[in-house]
Design a protein around this motif. Structure first.
Motif, short mmCIF file in Angstrom:
data_model
loop_
_atom_site.label_atom_id
_atom_site.label_comp_id
_atom_site.label_asym_id
_atom_site.label_seq_id
_atom_site.Cartn_x
_atom_site.Cartn_y
_atom_site.Cartn_z
N LYS A 92 0.84 -1.37 0.06
CA LYS A 92 -0.09 0.13 0.14
C LYS A 92 0.98 1.25 -0.07
CE LYS A 92 -2.00 3.36 2.61
NZ LYS A 92 -1.46 4.31 3.76
N MET A 93 0.46 2.24 -0.69
CA MET A 93 1.27 3.38 -0.77
C MET A 93 0.26 4.51 -0.53
SD MET A 93 2.25 3.01 -4.53
CE MET A 93 2.11 1.27 -4.39
N LEU A 94 0.49 5.62 0.15
CA LEU A 94 -0.02 6.88 0.32
C LEU A 94 0.38 7.77 -0.91
CD1 LEU A 94 -1.94 8.73 1.81
CD2 LEU A 94 0.11 9.35 3.40
N CYS A 95 -0.39 8.35 -1.74
CA CYS A 95 -0.25 9.51 -2.63
C CYS A 95 -1.00 10.50 -2.55
CB CYS A 95 -0.59 8.63 -3.97
SG CYS A 95 0.24 9.82 -5.33
N ARG A 96 -0.20 11.54 -2.04
CA ARG A 96 -0.73 12.84 -1.76
C ARG A 96 -0.33 13.77 -2.65
NH1 ARG A 96 0.96 13.17 4.43
NH2 ARG A 96 2.76 12.00 3.42
N ILE A 97 -1.28 14.48 -3.33
CA ILE A 97 -0.88 15.40 -4.50
C ILE A 97 -1.10 16.71 -4.11
CG2 ILE A 97 -1.23 15.75 -7.03
CD1 ILE A 97 -2.73 12.63 -6.63
N ALA A 98 -0.11 17.53 -4.13
CA ALA A 98 -0.10 18.91 -3.67
C ALA A 98 0.40 19.81 -4.77
CB ALA A 98 0.35 19.29 -2.42
N LEU A 99 -0.21 20.47 -5.24
CA LEU A 99 0.33 21.36 -6.64
C LEU A 99 1.29 22.38 -6.28
CD1 LEU A 99 -2.90 21.59 -8.76
CD2 LEU A 99 -1.20 19.92 -8.79
N ASP A 100 1.27 22.91 -4.84
CA ASP A 100 2.34 23.75 -4.52
C ASP A 100 3.32 23.16 -3.59
OD1 ASP A 100 0.68 23.26 -2.43
OD2 ASP A 100 0.25 25.19 -1.61
N GLU A 101 3.54 21.88 -3.88
CA GLU A 101 4.42 21.24 -2.86
C GLU A 101 5.64 20.33 -4.02
OE1 GLU A 101 5.56 21.33 0.11
OE2 GLU A 101 3.65 22.19 1.00
N PRO A 102 6.74 20.99 -4.03
CA PRO A 102 7.60 20.36 -5.12
C PRO A 102 8.06 18.75 -4.83
CG PRO A 102 8.68 22.44 -4.50
CD PRO A 102 7.31 22.18 -3.45
N GLY A 103 7.84 18.50 -3.35
CA GLY A 103 7.97 17.12 -3.08
C GLY A 103 6.96 16.13 -3.48
N THR A 104 5.90 16.60 -3.98
CA THR A 104 4.73 15.64 -4.86
C THR A 104 5.61 14.88 -6.02
OG1 THR A 104 2.97 17.06 -3.91
CG2 THR A 104 2.62 15.75 -5.95
#
Length: 277
Positions: free
Chosen positions: A130-142
């Motif tokens: 299982k993987m968590l995939c948080r997508i934040a357009l203003d976060e380069p770590g995405t």
């Protein structure tokens, strides 16, 4: 055992009786216990509710022993404790992979894969990752997180293992749990990896679930989360959502392991009763 005979962990994994087939029901009940791995120990108004590993293991062994519970989602440390305790016989086991995006950290969206990898999941005879995939357009770590998730999906599928992706359209302020936000997250997540043949989704229960689930043809599990002070409303929403096409069960952790009133068995039994017979 951990001090004197640590090799017993690998031995227990090698001889563990695995789950075969989907069982009597078409839907699954999975107990989740990977929150501690990213420093998320709170439940309701108790910020360190999950801080005691001994208490957590007591609650997990009870939950896993209840009729109708199909399996576990957890980090390696918890999986290995439960292997040594013999609590995973005949269960599906999903290994949690990326726990590096610690709750509240400046690097939270650069969610490194610090736990299981696909090779170890296969060697330990688990059923998927299982993987968590948080997508934040203003976060380069995405960007790094998306790339790592795509690679994990590809590697798990190559080993014939389930890739369980938990996507959120997110920001520093939290997840976008509007139907539109969840739909956007689903569409990014289901395109990760070189194949989607083994990909399953883990998504929250939100409003307009019929429209949300129309965004994917992938098998979907519904996540529980923390019901707060309104468990009855939470259970009612789950009960309605599990009846929708494409939903293949529930993945619930804190809501069942630390329920209001602390009756773990009753909470688990209530959740199991919602699933298709």
């Amino acid at each position: 055992m951990r001090v004197r005979t640590p090799e017993r962990i690998a031995d227990a994994a090698a001889v563990r009786r695995r789950r075969r087939g989907s069982g009597a029901r078409d839907q699954l009940m999975i107990i989740a216990a990977d929150h501690p791995g990213r420093g998320a120990l709170g439940v309701g108004g108790r910020p360190l509710a999950m801080g005691s590993r001994v208490e957590l293991l007591d609650r997990l062994t009870l939950a896993l022993s209840r009729p109708g519970v199909d399996g576990l989602l957890a980090t390696p440390d918890i999986v290995e404790d439960l292997l040594l305790l013999g609590a995973l016989e005949g269960k599906l086991v999903i290994g949690s992979m990326n726990r590096g995006g610690l709750q509240g950290a400046v690097f939270e969206f650069d969610d490194r894969f610090t736990a299981y990898d696909a090779e170890t999941i296969g060697r330990m005879r688990l059923d998927g990752g299982k993987m968590l995939c948080r997508i934040a357009l203003d976060e380069p770590g995405t960007a790094a997180t998306l790339e790592a998730c795509g690679r994990a999906v590809t590697e798990l599928a190559a080993g014939g293992l389930i890739a369980l992706v938990e996507p959120f359209w997110s920001s520093r302020g939290g997840h976008d749990l509007s139907p539109d936000g969840v739909i956007k997250a689903i569409n990014v997540a289901q395109a990760l990896g070189a194949t989607s043949a083994r990909t399953w989704l883990k998504i929250p229960v939100v409003e307009e679930m019929e429209r949300v689930l129309a965004a994917t043809t992938l098998p979907t599990l519904l996540l529980g989360g923390d019901p707060g002070d309104t468990p009855d409303l939470t259970y009612a929403a789950w009960r309605k959502a599990v009846r929708l096409p494409g939903v293949h069960g529930l993945v619930v952790g804190r809501a069942l392991l630390y329920p209001a009133g602390d009756d773990v068995a009753a909470a688990v039994d209530t959740a199991v009763s919602m699933l298709d017979p």
